[in-house]
Design an enzyme around this catalytic site. Structure first.
Site, PDB file in Angstrom:
ATOM      1  N   THR A 150      35.275  39.591 -44.973  1.00  0.00           N
ATOM      2  CA  THR A 150      34.487  40.782 -44.491  1.00  0.00           C
ATOM      3  C   THR A 150      35.120  41.940 -44.664  1.00  0.00           C
ATOM      4  O   THR A 150      36.363  41.953 -44.229  1.00  0.00           O
ATOM      5  CB  THR A 150      33.551  40.757 -43.356  1.00  0.00           C
ATOM      6  OG1 THR A 150      32.697  39.389 -43.335  1.00  0.00           O
ATOM      7  CG2 THR A 150      32.868  41.925 -42.992  1.00  0.00           C
ATOM      8  N   VAL A 179      22.017  35.108 -41.135  1.00  0.00           N
ATOM      9  CA  VAL A 179      23.013  36.495 -40.872  1.00  0.00           C
ATOM     10  C   VAL A 179      23.866  35.839 -39.856  1.00  0.00           C
ATOM     11  O   VAL A 179      24.244  35.032 -39.109  1.00  0.00           O
ATOM     12  CB  VAL A 179      22.008  37.438 -40.034  1.00  0.00           C
ATOM     13  CG1 VAL A 179      22.964  38.572 -39.575  1.00  0.00           C
ATOM     14  CG2 VAL A 179      20.844  37.826 -40.986  1.00  0.00           C
ATOM     15  N   ASP A 181      27.967  37.519 -38.356  1.00  0.00           N
ATOM     16  CA  ASP A 181      28.378  38.412 -37.033  1.00  0.00           C
ATOM     17  C   ASP A 181      28.304  39.959 -37.683  1.00  0.00           C
ATOM     18  O   ASP A 181      28.195  40.837 -36.870  1.00  0.00           O
ATOM     19  CB  ASP A 181      29.853  38.082 -36.558  1.00  0.00           C
ATOM     20  CG  ASP A 181      30.960  38.275 -37.742  1.00  0.00           C
ATOM     21  OD1 ASP A 181      30.693  37.480 -38.828  1.00  0.00           O
ATOM     22  OD2 ASP A 181      31.907  39.117 -37.704  1.00  0.00           O
ATOM     23  N   THR A 201      36.338  39.967 -38.938  1.00  0.00           N
ATOM     24  CA  THR A 201      36.037  39.235 -40.371  1.00  0.00           C
ATOM     25  C   THR A 201      36.307  37.719 -40.052  1.00  0.00           C
ATOM     26  O   THR A 201      37.166  37.252 -39.127  1.00  0.00           O
ATOM     27  CB  THR A 201      37.250  39.470 -41.458  1.00  0.00           C
ATOM     28  OG1 THR A 201      37.031  38.854 -42.764  1.00  0.00           O
ATOM     29  CG2 THR A 201      38.623  39.536 -40.928  1.00  0.00           C
ATOM     30  N   GLY A 204      31.416  33.985 -39.205  1.00  0.00           N
ATOM     31  CA  GLY A 204      30.306  34.603 -38.182  1.00  0.00           C
ATOM     32  C   GLY A 204      29.748  33.779 -37.181  1.00  0.00           C
ATOM     33  O   GLY A 204      29.546  34.221 -35.851  1.00  0.00           O
TER      34      GLY A 204
END
Ligand code: GLY
Length: 290
Positions: A150, A179, A181, A201, A204
């Site tokens: 991320t 979804v 983090d 990153t 999640g």
């Protein structure tokens, strides 16, 4: 005048350099965060953020992004957005132009359309090819959740204002509607001008179990420098999960304080971040695992 911009991964270097120029000229930390994320979102060689992100199991690119203003703790986040290239900018509009913090799915897409964002195709030739390969592996029974790159950013501007943000296409081959983090406050990002900020990153599903970014900011509030805070926060989340399950996904965070110091930490090899400040030119930092 003190300023800093720090962001996860080598792919953020150009964005960090450009964002550094913005804050050095007096622009807001929010502009810097948005700028770094947009650079990565638009980069077709990055297959974990924005255009060219590896799709979900249904072959759709679903994007999540968030931005936070450390001045008043205001937040804008979008989740599961399809067909828009720069979810970080939609998130910023949520922050600035709505009474809400989070918009999801169709609601976020309708909002983006109303705000004049252009609908676009997010699949690249490469991401389609990767999707077919991964689909075949999934059918053969191989699982894929190991890590995820991320873009997570923290910036301090010359007025002492801080911002943080994230943008991601999420774990490849994720379920529809999954979804991670990144758009969750405290898990994927947090910032408070009184102290500093953090952005994450990795996987999640595990990062959010420790509210890792909120914890890192609280550690800075208690006196840790950014690197110590990052290391302690990553270690705590990792250790707590490992003790009971014996396995943890990749977790890495970057932290910056309101004095221009920054640092990062990871529970795995290979994590790098890009940073620049009034004292250091834009550069990649390699992080040893905690
Ligand atoms: N860290 C990104 C995700 O898990 O979606």
């Amino acid at each position: 005048m003190t300023w800093s911009v720090i962001a996860t991964w080598k792919f953020s270097l150009t964005g960090v350099a450009e964002a550094g120029k913005l804050v050095a000229c007096g622009r807001k930390s929010l502009d810097a965060v948005e700028q770094v994320a947009r650079y990565v979102e638009d980069d077709p060689s990055v297959d974990t953020v924005g255009y060219g992100g590896i799709p979900n199991v249904a072959g759709e690119v679903e994007l999540d992004a968030a931005i936070m203003n450390g001045e008043d703790l205001s937040i804008g986040a979008v989740m599961g957005v399809k067909g828009y290239r720069n979810p970080i900018s939609i998130a910023r509009k949520v922050l600035e132009d709505t009474p809400h913090n989070i918009l999801v799915g169709q609601g976020a897409e309708d909002f983006a359309a109303r705000k004049g964002f252009e609908k676009t195709m997010l699949l690249s030739e490469k991401s389609i090819e990767t999707w077919f390969k991964m689909m075949n592996e999934l059918k053969a029974g191989n699982k894929h959740i190991e890590g995820h790159d991320t873009v997570g950013v923290v910036a301090l501007d010359t007025f002492g204002r801080m911002a943080s943000g994230t943008s991601t296409s999420g774990i490849s081959m994720k379920y529809r509607g999954r979804v991670g983090d990144s758009p969750l406050v405290g898990s994927g990002f947090y910032v408070d001008d009184y102290v500093g900020g953090a952005a994450a990153t990795g996987v999640g599903e595990d990062i959010m179990k420790g509210c890792t970014c909120f914890y890192a900011v609280e550690l800075m509030r208690e006196g840790c420098n950014p690197r110590e805070a990052a290391e302690l926060a990553v270690m705590r989340t990792h250790k707590r999960i490992f003790e009971k399950t014996g396995k943890v996904g990749n977790i890495a965070i970057v932290c910056a304080d309101n004095k221009g110091n920054f640092g990062g930490a990871a529970n795995h090899e290979g994590f790098e971040y890009a940073a620049a400040s009034d004292k250091c030119l834009p550069k990649i930092y390699v992080v040893e695992p905690v």
